[in-house]
Design a protein around this motif. Structure first.
Motif, PDB file in Angstrom:
ATOM      1  N   SER A  15       0.966  -1.159  -0.080  1.00  8.73           N
ATOM      2  CA  SER A  15      -0.044   0.057  -0.109  1.00  8.73           C
ATOM      3  C   SER A  15       0.823   1.211  -0.087  1.00  8.73           C
ATOM      4  N   LEU A  16       2.213   1.076  -0.281  1.00  7.40           N
ATOM      5  CA  LEU A  16       3.140   2.420  -0.075  1.00  7.40           C
ATOM      6  C   LEU A  16       3.796   2.542  -1.460  1.00  7.40           C
ATOM      7  N   PHE A  17       4.321   1.295  -1.997  1.00  6.56           N
ATOM      8  CA  PHE A  17       4.879   1.362  -3.331  1.00  6.56           C
ATOM      9  C   PHE A  17       4.005   1.215  -4.517  1.00  6.56           C
ATOM     10  N   SER A  18       4.215   1.894  -5.644  1.00  2.83           N
ATOM     11  CA  SER A  18       3.465   1.843  -6.845  1.00  2.83           C
ATOM     12  C   SER A  18       4.140   0.585  -7.762  1.00  2.83           C
ATOM     13  N   ALA A  19       3.331   0.400  -8.714  1.00  5.60           N
ATOM     14  CA  ALA A  19       4.167  -0.696  -9.734  1.00  5.60           C
ATOM     15  C   ALA A  19       5.153   0.206 -10.320  1.00  5.60           C
ATOM     16  N   ALA A  20       5.272   1.405 -10.512  1.00  6.67           N
ATOM     17  CA  ALA A  20       6.266   2.126 -11.084  1.00  6.67           C
ATOM     18  C   ALA A  20       7.553   2.019 -10.187  1.00  6.67           C
ATOM     19  N   ASP A  21       7.117   2.035  -8.815  1.00  8.16           N
ATOM     20  CA  ASP A  21       8.345   2.159  -7.999  1.00  8.16           C
ATOM     21  C   ASP A  21       9.084   0.794  -8.227  1.00  8.16           C
ATOM     22  N   ILE A  22       8.058  -0.412  -8.158  1.00  9.99           N
ATOM     23  CA  ILE A  22       8.746  -1.617  -8.172  1.00  9.99           C
ATOM     24  C   ILE A  22       9.352  -2.209  -9.480  1.00  9.99           C
ATOM     25  N   GLN A  23       8.853  -1.522 -10.708  1.00  8.85           N
ATOM     26  CA  GLN A  23       9.707  -1.589 -11.751  1.00  8.85           C
ATOM     27  C   GLN A  23      11.064  -1.106 -11.766  1.00  8.85           C
ATOM     28  N   GLY A  24      11.317   0.277 -10.861  1.00  5.54           N
ATOM     29  CA  GLY A  24      12.302   0.767 -10.953  1.00  5.54           C
ATOM     30  C   GLY A  24      13.267   0.008 -10.001  1.00  5.54           C
ATOM     31  N   PHE A  25      12.806  -0.853  -8.884  1.00  4.14           N
ATOM     32  CA  PHE A  25      13.604  -1.469  -8.085  1.00  4.14           C
ATOM     33  C   PHE A  25      13.971  -2.906  -8.749  1.00  4.14           C
ATOM     34  N   GLU A  26      13.492  -3.480  -9.749  1.00  3.35           N
ATOM     35  CA  GLU A  26      13.768  -4.720 -10.169  1.00  3.35           C
ATOM     36  C   GLU A  26      14.998  -4.548 -10.634  1.00  3.35           C
ATOM     37  N   GLY A  27      15.770  -3.705 -11.138  1.00  4.58           N
ATOM     38  CA  GLY A  27      17.125  -3.752 -11.536  1.00  4.58           C
ATOM     39  C   GLY A  27      18.204  -4.158 -10.442  1.00  4.58           C
ATOM     40  N   TYR A  28      17.568  -4.193  -9.246  1.00  5.22           N
ATOM     41  CA  TYR A  28      18.322  -4.646  -7.967  1.00  5.22           C
ATOM     42  C   TYR A  28      18.262  -5.961  -7.579  1.00  5.22           C
ATOM     43  N   ARG A  29      17.446  -6.679  -8.261  1.00  5.28           N
ATOM     44  CA  ARG A  29      17.053  -8.028  -7.872  1.00  5.28           C
ATOM     45  C   ARG A  29      18.406  -9.052  -7.773  1.00  5.28           C
ATOM     46  N   TYR A  30      18.896  -8.983  -8.900  1.00  7.44           N
ATOM     47  CA  TYR A  30      20.237 -10.223  -8.866  1.00  7.44           C
ATOM     48  C   TYR A  30      21.460  -9.434  -8.698  1.00  7.44           C
ATOM     49  N   TRP A  73       0.340  -4.412  -7.181  1.00 11.48           N
ATOM     50  CA  TRP A  73       0.997  -3.270  -6.660  1.00 11.48           C
ATOM     51  C   TRP A  73      -0.056  -2.096  -7.326  1.00 11.48           C
ATOM     52  N   PRO A  74      -0.574  -1.001  -6.522  1.00  5.20           N
ATOM     53  CA  PRO A  74      -1.089   0.101  -7.151  1.00  5.20           C
ATOM     54  C   PRO A  74      -0.261   0.655  -8.468  1.00  5.20           C
ATOM     55  N   ALA A  75      -1.104   1.017  -9.694  1.00  5.13           N
ATOM     56  CA  ALA A  75      -0.340   1.305 -10.677  1.00  5.13           C
ATOM     57  C   ALA A  75       0.465   2.674 -10.810  1.00  5.13           C
ATOM     58  N   ASP A  76      -0.134   3.650  -9.901  1.00  5.39           N
ATOM     59  CA  ASP A  76       0.697   4.813 -10.019  1.00  5.39           C
ATOM     60  C   ASP A  76       0.130   5.541  -8.765  1.00  5.39           C
ATOM     61  N   ASN A  77       0.637   7.079  -8.826  1.00  8.98           N
ATOM     62  CA  ASN A  77       0.431   7.732  -7.554  1.00  8.98           C
ATOM     63  C   ASN A  77      -1.209   7.941  -7.346  1.00  8.98           C
ATOM     64  N   ASN A  78      -1.863   8.094  -8.354  1.00 13.19           N
ATOM     65  CA  ASN A  78      -3.294   8.329  -8.235  1.00 13.19           C
ATOM     66  C   ASN A  78      -4.147   7.106  -7.795  1.00 13.19           C
ATOM     67  N   ALA A  79      -3.392   5.910  -8.022  1.00 19.15           N
ATOM     68  CA  ALA A  79      -4.092   4.630  -7.361  1.00 19.15           C
ATOM     69  C   ALA A  79      -3.819   4.479  -6.070  1.00 19.15           C
ATOM     70  N   LEU A  80      -2.333   4.743  -5.709  1.00 18.02           N
ATOM     71  CA  LEU A  80      -1.967   4.990  -4.292  1.00 18.02           C
ATOM     72  C   LEU A  80      -3.190   5.835  -3.503  1.00 18.02           C
TER      73      LEU A  80
END
Length: 699
Positions: free
Chosen positions: A85-100, A160-167
């Motif tokens: 309920s805090l991160f958006s899908a856009a946030d998660i997409q930005g984090f994905e580069g850290y996964r490995y 994850w909520p899609a964007d800031n409006n969805a949040l």
């Protein structure tokens, strides 16, 4: 841990220099400076030490590679945003580069990923608080409680909520849900607005006081807990004050707590502590407010666990007031009650085993059943080490009680280990020795695969008569070792609920900065079965008063699995096994006609039905209708129980729920009819006596 060789390590990397303070707020704690939240040199060195200890010495021997990096990434996201309920899908997409990349960065002492993700979480959390406060400023009467909107109860696996409006749309729904829950708890809009205004101002203040140490501990624990839930990094402050199983022991009230999303949840009550003695608290209760003496109760929803602990702790003799949502409430019911406790030190003698005798009449014959309540596996180590011949211990006390009960001509004995969270491994071994002639009691397997056998070397037993051991979901660790040995040897009937399932051994390893609680070994029964994860399965089962998905080893993420090793050499008495079918059949016949048993099982089923709801309406009329239907069904169940017992029927629910009383009662002195489970255990033991007599006659 007694009987084990403790792994001895020193810090793997010398402390080179001190970094900054790690504080990110001004002296007033009102403004968060995100840029100042950076890892210190101490923390980087501690992370390297932790990585090396985990790689070399953890029981699992897991490689730190890309696969584990992905698990650390997902675990850290759950730490930061458990309800999505805090991160958006856009946030998660930005984090994905850290996964490995996390594995490589940790091996280099680089903590940048953890700090980057946590800074984003803080930004979003502050945005959420600001948004909620803006809605509160507009007035709660502006919120629409007549729509057909619903809200997902558990968002752990939600998209994850899609964007800031969805949040923002989600945050609005969460506020409406919070207001509705408080309305149903009896608060008016003005009172709700005042409460929530204080709550969110407090959350903003605490967010602005975030330190780099908070971020470091959270990130390193995401690494530690992909190994298992009991492996844990403790910051210098927490290492000094707290221990055990993702929770913190509270001196003064005798309770073990852990975080449960925004709430602080009671995990276990310490035997003979103020919380247990009060008979007003139970495992899974949620603490939402804390007050000192006669002072105002401070709302603690959304607080960090260590901050709640600081409020609850205090000098001996002082009082603390807790506002608590009982575990017996349905999930949507935030009705709370106030509990006043006087802080005190828990004395050894208060936790000592004690006995009593229950009288029964069955088929025209009188029986006497002795009951020994064993709240913990204790030993006065100081007296033991100085050679005091009168030192107190579980085994010594139980031996004396067994002698006294046999003098009173009891027909059988019940050892009550319900809510016994464990204690000394030495005492579990020695207590087993009171009931077997001699032999192994528990096996301990280390990360190298080496197995150590602990045994009872002394011949002779203190009691050889009919024996039952009562356990429940909160019987853990040493309790499980003892109960498992009694079951494997065929020495006792194990009756109750599947036990907690903690079958691992931890050791505290010092770091240059804080400590690491590290899982080094696993316990196994003499039959070769692990006590881990599955616990001890009773021979005759009772319905569980606690939701097993919330309490127990199996509820913890990445808990080590149940498995087996080669059994020890021991001699088992097989006389009980052929009788279990008949004993179970007789028990079930009695339970089907026992009003307390049938009520308990029906109430558990009703609670599970309510908890299984995936969506809740944000329409006030529909929500009230749900609450009304639940209370009507609960009233019907209670009246069904009362009618069977010949008691006066109710026209409305009483404040104190019988099931809640059973959860909170602990094991204070009480008559057997007020504890249907203990009374039934006595009857099962009498059944065993009768069956054994029949077998003897037939022979």
């Amino acid at each position: 841990m007694n009987g084990l060789n403790t792994l001895r390590t020193t810090c793997l990397i010398a402390l080179l220099s001190f970094g900054g303070t790690g504080y990110a707020a001004d002296p007033q704690g009102t403004t968060l400076d995100l840029d100042s939240l950076q890892p210190t040199r101490e923390q980087m060195i501690a992370s390297l030490n932790t990585v090396e200890l985990l790689r070399r010495h953890h029981y699992n021997r897991i490689r730190l590679d890309d696969a584990l990096s992905s698990e650390i990434f997902d675990t850290y996201l759950r730490h930061l945003d458990p309800q999505r309920s805090l991160f958006s899908a856009a946030d998660i997409q930005g984090f994905e580069g850290y996964r490995y990349r996390i594995d490589d960065l940790l091996l280099a002492g680089d903590l940048s990923v953890g700090f980057d993700m946590h800074r984003r979480q803080l930004t979003r959390a502050l945005e959420r608080v600001d948004f909620i406060q803006s809605l509160l400023g507009e007035g709660l009467d502006k919120l629409d409680f007549n729509s057909d909107q619903t809200i997902l109860v558990d968002r752990e696996e939600a998209a994850w909520p899609a964007d800031n409006n969805a949040l923002k749309q989600l945050w609005r729904q969460q506020l409406k849900d919070e207001v509705l829950r408080l309305k149903l708890a009896g608060r008016d809009l003005d009172g709700i607005a005042e409460l929530l205004d204080k709550r969110y101002k407090g959350q903003a203040l605490r967010l602005n006081q975030t330190r780099s140490e908070d971020i470091f501990q959270n990130y390193i624990n995401a690494l530690a807990q992909v190994y298992d839930p009991h492996t844990q990094y403790l910051s210098p402050e927490n290492a000094e004050n707290f221990d055990i199983n993702m929770s913190l022991s509270l001196e003064g009230i005798g309770a073990v707590l852990q975080s449960d999303n925004e709430f602080t949840k009671i995990v276990r009550l310490v035997p003979a502590g103020p919380a247990e003695k009060s008979q007003q608290l139970a495992p899974a209760d949620r603490i939402i407010g804390v007050g000192q003496g006669t002072g105002e109760i401070v709302d603690v929803v959304g607080w960090r666990l260590d901050e709640v602990v600081k409020l609850i702790r205090g000098p001996k003799g002082s009082s603390v007031r807790l506002e608590v949502i009982p575990a017996s409430n349905p999930p949507t019911d935030l009705t709370s009650r106030e509990v006043v406790l006087v802080r005190e030190a828990v004395k050894l003698e208060d936790q000592a085993a004690k006995s009593r005798v229950l009288d029964f009449t069955q088929q025209g014959r009188d029986y006497r059943i002795g009951v020994i309540e064993v709240p913990g596996f204790y030993i006065d180590f100081k007296a033991y080490r100085r050679g005091d011949p009168d030192y107190r211990s579980t085994t010594r006390d139980v031996r004396q009680l067994l002698s006294e009960l046999q003098t009173q001509k009891v027909d059988g004995i019940v050892l009550d280990l319900r809510n016994n969270g464990g204690g000394s491994l030495q005492e579990a071994t020695e207590l087993t020795g009171l009931f077997i002639d001699r032999g192994p009691t528990v096996l301990v397997r280390d990360s190298q695969g080496q197995v150590q056998i602990l045994d009872d070397p002394d011949t002779g037993i203190s009691y050889g008569g009919p024996l039952a051991v009562m356990v429940n979901r909160l019987s853990a660790s040493a309790s499980e070792i003892f109960a498992g040995a009694m079951q494997d040897y065929g020495r006792a009937l194990i009756i109750g609920e599947p036990t907690f399932g903690k079958g691992t051994v931890q050791s505290i390893q010092p770091l240059n900065h804080g400590e690491l609680k590290l899982t080094l070994a696993k316990f196994y029964r003499v039959s070769g079965q692990s006590t881990q994860h599955r616990g001890v399965i009773p021979d005759i089962s009772y319905p569980s008063l606690l939701e097993t998905t919330d309490i127990g080893e199996s509820s913890l993420p990445r808990a080590l699995p149940w498995d087996t090793i080669a059994p020890a050499k021991y001699r088992s008495d097989r006389q009980l096994a052929p009788l279990l079918g008949t004993l179970t059949e007789r028990h079930l016949q009695r339970a089907a006609n026992d009003p307390d048993f049938t009520y308990t099982m029906a109430r558990i089923e009703l609670n599970r039905e309510v908890q299984a709801r995936e969506q809740l309406p944000l329409n006030e009329a529909k929500r009230r209708q749900q609450q009304k239907e639940f209370e009507e069904r609960l009233l019907a169940l209670e009246n069904q129980r009362r009618q069977a017992l010949g008691e006066t029927l109710l026209t409305e629910l009483e404040k104190d729920d019988p099931l809640e009383g059973e959860l909170a009662a602990g094991h204070e002195e009480q008559e057997s009819e007020h504890d249907p489970f203990l009374a039934e255990t006595g009857k099962i033991l009498i059944d065993l006596l009768e069956l054994e007599q029949q077998v003897a006659k037939a022979s």
